[in-house]
Scaffold this motif. Structure first.
Motif, mmCIF file in Angstrom:
data_model
loop_
_atom_site.group_PDB
_atom_site.id
_atom_site.type_symbol
_atom_site.label_atom_id
_atom_site.label_comp_id
_atom_site.label_asym_id
_atom_site.label_seq_id
_atom_site.Cartn_x
_atom_site.Cartn_y
_atom_site.Cartn_z
ATOM 1 N N ILE A 172 0.836 -1.195 0.000
ATOM 2 C CA ILE A 172 0.000 0.000 0.000
ATOM 3 C C ILE A 172 0.872 1.246 0.000
ATOM 4 N N GLY A 173 0.494 2.206 -0.822
ATOM 5 C CA GLY A 173 1.209 3.478 -0.872
ATOM 6 C C GLY A 173 0.966 4.304 0.390
ATOM 7 N N THR A 174 1.674 5.407 0.483
ATOM 8 C CA THR A 174 1.544 6.252 1.660
ATOM 9 C C THR A 174 0.297 7.127 1.567
ATOM 10 N N VAL A 175 -0.197 7.505 2.719
ATOM 11 C CA VAL A 175 -1.359 8.381 2.820
ATOM 12 C C VAL A 175 -0.846 9.806 2.995
ATOM 13 N N PRO A 176 -1.419 10.760 2.254
ATOM 14 C CA PRO A 176 -0.966 12.144 2.417
ATOM 15 C C PRO A 176 -1.263 12.659 3.826
ATOM 16 N N GLU A 177 -0.453 13.575 4.265
ATOM 17 C CA GLU A 177 -0.623 14.185 5.581
ATOM 18 C C GLU A 177 -1.747 15.215 5.528
ATOM 19 N N GLY A 178 -2.456 15.370 6.622
ATOM 20 C CA GLY A 178 -3.475 16.407 6.735
ATOM 21 C C GLY A 178 -4.848 15.942 6.316
ATOM 22 N N TRP A 179 -5.737 16.918 6.135
ATOM 23 C CA TRP A 179 -7.110 16.634 5.747
ATOM 24 C C TRP A 179 -7.144 15.998 4.362
ATOM 25 N N ILE A 180 -8.097 15.106 4.170
ATOM 26 C CA ILE A 180 -8.228 14.395 2.897
ATOM 27 C C ILE A 180 -9.664 14.575 2.413
ATOM 28 N N LYS A 181 -9.812 15.178 1.246
ATOM 29 C CA LYS A 181 -11.150 15.363 0.676
ATOM 30 C C LYS A 181 -11.797 13.999 0.453
ATOM 31 N N ASP A 182 -13.098 13.954 0.608
ATOM 32 C CA ASP A 182 -13.809 12.687 0.502
ATOM 33 C C ASP A 182 -13.523 11.951 -0.806
ATOM 34 N N VAL A 183 -13.433 12.667 -1.918
ATOM 35 C CA VAL A 183 -13.137 12.006 -3.201
ATOM 36 C C VAL A 183 -11.731 11.417 -3.207
#
Length: 156
Positions: free
Chosen positions: A91-102
């Motif tokens: 699995i790739g990394t998740v961006p830091e901070g808020w994540i838009k629902d899309v």
């Protein structure tokens, strides 16, 4: 040192052990990724995506325990340590901070796709040497594919 005597031959144990340990790594990371996105998702579909993410977390945690216990039952030590997960997950990394629902939905579609692809390879590897482990992998893959379908429908 193996405390538990395996019912499998040495060669079969190696193949099945690698498949199960890889499945454990991917499931642990999937649970972590889904929870991270769950905490940070924002947008008009916040509630539905937020709740759907917890379902993935529950599935990943439940199956990771089953897979780890299967490892132990056949004499393979399960390894869900942070360093192992970080270095071996698909699995790739998740961006830091808020994540838009899309973007949250896309992140989960990608994560589930990566894990499902590797689970299907593990199903093939365990076919002959250990149908019991294969059955576990088939069941968990079916659950992951259901989540993938639901997230893909979310992004249609």
């Amino acid at each position: 040192m193996s405390v538990v005597k395996s019912p499998l031959s040495e060669a079969d144990l190696k193949a099945v052990g690698n498949a199960l340990r890889g499945a454990l790594v991917d499931l642990v990371d999937l649970g972590l990724v889904a929870k991270q996105v769950h905490w940070n998702v924002v947008g008009p579909r916040f509630r539905s995506v937020h709740l759907q993410l917890d379902e993935v977390v529950d599935t990943a945690r439940q199956h990771s325990d089953t897979v780890a216990e299967r490892c132990s039952a056949i004499g393979v030590t399960p390894d869900g340590r942070a360093g192992t997960v970080a270095s071996q997950s698909a699995i790739g990394t998740v961006p830091e901070g808020w994540i838009k629902d899309v973007d949250a939905v896309k992140t989960l579609v990608d994560a589930l796709g990566a894990v499902i692809e590797r689970m299907r390879e593990r199903i093939e590897v365990t076919d002959e040497p250990d149908p019991v482990s294969q059955d576990i992998l088939i069941g968990l893959t079916a659950d992951l594919e259901k989540h993938a379908w639901m997230f893909q429908a979310e992004s249609a």
